[in-house]
Design an enzyme around this catalytic site. Structure first.
Site, PDB file in Angstrom:
ATOM      1  N   GLU A  44       0.816  -1.215   0.000  1.00 28.89           N
ATOM      2  CA  GLU A  44       0.000   0.000   0.000  1.00 28.89           C
ATOM      3  C   GLU A  44       0.844   1.257   0.000  1.00 28.89           C
ATOM      4  OE1 GLU A  44      -2.807   3.189   1.051  1.00 28.89           O
ATOM      5  OE2 GLU A  44      -0.975   2.697   2.144  1.00 28.89           O
ATOM      6  N   ASP A  45       1.989   1.205   0.709  1.00 27.67           N
ATOM      7  CA  ASP A  45       2.824   2.403   0.763  1.00 27.67           C
ATOM      8  C   ASP A  45       4.299   2.010   0.634  1.00 27.67           C
ATOM      9  OD1 ASP A  45       3.306   5.090   0.869  1.00 27.67           O
ATOM     10  OD2 ASP A  45       2.899   5.348   3.015  1.00 27.67           O
TER      11      ASP A  45
ATOM     12  N   HIS B 161      -0.118  -0.107   7.094  1.00 24.25           N
ATOM     13  CA  HIS B 161      -0.828   0.733   6.120  1.00 24.25           C
ATOM     14  C   HIS B 161       0.169   1.823   5.695  1.00 24.25           C
ATOM     15  CE1 HIS B 161      -5.093   2.736   5.444  1.00 24.25           C
ATOM     16  NE2 HIS B 161      -4.373   2.723   4.342  1.00 24.25           N
TER      17      HIS B 161
ATOM     18  N   ILE C 180       3.253   4.506   5.668  1.00 24.54           N
ATOM     19  CA  ILE C 180       4.539   4.539   6.371  1.00 24.54           C
ATOM     20  C   ILE C 180       5.276   5.843   6.070  1.00 24.54           C
ATOM     21  CG2 ILE C 180       4.831   2.017   6.444  1.00 24.54           C
ATOM     22  CD1 ILE C 180       6.755   2.246   4.074  1.00 24.54           C
TER      23      ILE C 180
ATOM     24  N   HIS D 121      -3.076  -1.570  11.842  1.00 23.27           N
ATOM     25  CA  HIS D 121      -4.471  -1.864  12.205  1.00 23.27           C
ATOM     26  C   HIS D 121      -4.570  -3.259  12.810  1.00 23.27           C
ATOM     27  CE1 HIS D 121      -5.638   1.713   9.972  1.00 23.27           C
ATOM     28  NE2 HIS D 121      -5.061   1.246   8.884  1.00 23.27           N
TER      29      HIS D 121
ATOM     30  N   ASN E 184      -4.739   6.704   8.158  1.00 20.97           N
ATOM     31  CA  ASN E 184      -4.405   6.193   6.830  1.00 20.97           C
ATOM     32  C   ASN E 184      -2.907   6.313   6.565  1.00 20.97           C
ATOM     33  OD1 ASN E 184      -4.049   6.285   3.804  1.00 20.97           O
ATOM     34  ND2 ASN E 184      -6.230   5.781   3.932  1.00 20.97           N
ATOM     35  N   ASP E 185      -2.356   7.520   6.769  1.00 20.51           N
ATOM     36  CA  ASP E 185      -0.937   7.728   6.473  1.00 20.51           C
ATOM     37  C   ASP E 185      -0.350   8.734   7.461  1.00 20.51           C
ATOM     38  OD1 ASP E 185       1.477   7.430   5.141  1.00 20.51           O
ATOM     39  OD2 ASP E 185       0.935   8.690   3.436  1.00 20.51           O
TER      40      ASP E 185
ATOM     41  N   ASN F  96      -6.207  11.126   2.920  1.00 21.36           N
ATOM     42  CA  ASN F  96      -5.508   9.864   2.688  1.00 21.36           C
ATOM     43  C   ASN F  96      -3.997  10.071   2.741  1.00 21.36           C
ATOM     44  OD1 ASN F  96      -4.545   7.416   1.277  1.00 21.36           O
ATOM     45  ND2 ASN F  96      -6.704   7.010   0.980  1.00 21.36           N
TER      46      ASN F  96
ATOM     47  N   ASP G  87      -4.419   8.580  -3.880  1.00 20.56           N
ATOM     48  CA  ASP G  87      -4.079   7.835  -2.668  1.00 20.56           C
ATOM     49  C   ASP G  87      -2.791   8.408  -2.069  1.00 20.56           C
ATOM     50  OD1 ASP G  87      -3.667   5.808  -0.718  1.00 20.56           O
ATOM     51  OD2 ASP G  87      -4.727   4.338  -1.908  1.00 20.56           O
ATOM     52  N   ASN G  88      -1.699   7.675  -2.088  1.00 26.34           N
ATOM     53  CA  ASN G  88      -0.498   8.164  -1.399  1.00 26.34           C
ATOM     54  C   ASN G  88       0.320   9.123  -2.259  1.00 26.34           C
ATOM     55  OD1 ASN G  88      -1.152   6.666   0.842  1.00 26.34           O
ATOM     56  ND2 ASN G  88      -0.078   4.858   0.111  1.00 26.34           N
TER      57      ASN G  88
HETATM   58 CA   LIG Z   1      -3.297   5.545   1.563  1.00 24.43          CA
HETATM   59 CA   LIG Z   2       3.360   7.551   3.447  1.00 26.15          CA
END
Ligand SMILES: [Ca+2]
Ligand SMILES: [Ca+2]
Length: 339
Positions: A38-39, A99, A101, A118, A152-153, A208, A253-254
């Site tokens: 995800e990240d 999730h 980072i 989580h 989320n981040d 996000n 998103d990121n």
């Molecule tokens: Ca995200």
């Molecule tokens: Ca990040």
């Protein structure tokens, strides 16, 4: 399939959007990443951290029984491989569900890795010390706070100091669903330090990805359901004041920053409906945007990579180092490309 599912209105999910392919000449799937990265965060020396194996109620997973982890890849190597980092004893690995980072390098060169976690679908921020010689992460601290109900981040700004986005206001799954459905704009950004925790920005549909400009003056926040990137100015007291909002045509998103140019690299979901209702015969697509000169009158937005899901599904992050582009996804694979 059970549990509550977040179904925001279709226009916010861009349910009818399809992508035109934009290919790069040299890309390969990264071995060992099959259930999401995800990240991704890259240190100035080319060591890349991957947060893998995120799970959420209602979100597709290709490895529902496998705990998440942190992988490391040395981008200076000719053919770099992603290797799992060991995590110090005492940390609960079975419930690790990483999730967003962020890395932080202290004045004594200690490298800290901040990880949104989580465990059992709860919300914590874990701080680790990176021990390169041992190929491991030493767990230092678990942070829980009532102002961090749905993290989320994070972007680290000190050894135990960070900004975090909450993508929902509520923790309870049913209230989360209602909140998204009603489009309440109640999500926010929180500043955390050992001495002070405070709300510093609010009013997002769903805050996000978060990151910081190389000169550390500005904080960038992705509002995934509003298809926007917010530019906020950091004040001496760590409060944030809004400078501008960039509107895009995709679910952002990121956010990653190229430290040399200040460009923002964005992992995007062109079609949120396909992302949340997983159908292998009609998979979610991927899209990577590069944003140059975000503070100028006319920022330049370039689609660097786009794929209909035949190669890469659900891109959530894109980050660069020395001519290399890494793209991670919410629950699928990850790509290593040469630019
Ligand atoms: Ca995200
Ligand atoms: Ca990040």
């Amino acid at each position: 399939m059970s549990g509550y599912r977040c179904f925001p209105p279709k226009n916010r999910l861009k349910a009818s959007r399809e992508v035109e392919s934009v290919d790069l000449p040299s890309c390969r799937l990264i071995k060992g990443i099959e259930a999401g990265a995800e990240d991704i965060d890259i240190l100035p020396n080319g060591l890349a951290f991957f947060s893998v194996g995120l799970k959420f109620p209602g979100l597709h997973s290709f490895a529902p029984d496998k705990p998440g982890g942190i992988l490391l890849m040395d981008l200076n190597e000719e053919k770099p491989k992603a290797k799992e980092l060991r995590i110090s004893r005492g940390f609960n690995l079975a419930s690790f569900n990483p999730h967003g980072i962020s890395t932080f390098i202290d004045s004594d060169d200690t490298v800290y890795l901040f990880v949104v976690n989580h465990p059992d679908f709860k919300n914590t921020v874990e701080i680790f010390k990176f021990e390169e010689e041992e190929n491991s992460l030493l767990h230092l601290k678990t942070i829980r706070h009532e102002l961090l109900p749905s993290v989320n981040d994070v972007i680290a700004v000190g050894p135990a100091h960070f900004y975090a986005t909450n993508d929902h206001y509520f923790t309870d799954p049913f209230l989360k669903y209602l909140e998204t459905f009603l489009n309440l704009h109640w999500t926010n950004v929180v500043y955390y330090s050992p001495n002070e925790v405070k709300l510093v920005a609010e009013g997002f549909d769903s805050a996000n990805g978060i990151n910081m400009s190389p000169d550390k003056k500005y904080i960038y926040v992705a509002d995934v359901l509003a298809h926007e990137i917010h530019v906020l100015e950091k004040q001496p007291n760590m409060n944030l004041t809004q400078v501008k909002v960039l509107q895009l045509d995709t679910l952002v998103d990121n956010l990653s920053i190229d430290p040399s140019s200040g460009d923002i690299w964005v992992g995007c979901h062109p079609n949120g409906q396909k992302l949340f209702v997983y159908d292998p015969s009609n998979p979610p697509s991927s899209e990577v945007l590069r944003i140059q000169n975000i503070l100028s009158e006319k920022p330049l937005v370039t689609t660097v990579y786009a794929n209909n899901g035949s190669v890469l599904q659900g891109s959530s992050v894109a980050t660069v180092y020395d001519g290399i582009l890494l793209i991670g996804t919410l629950y699928h694979r990850a790509l290593y490309c040469e630019l």
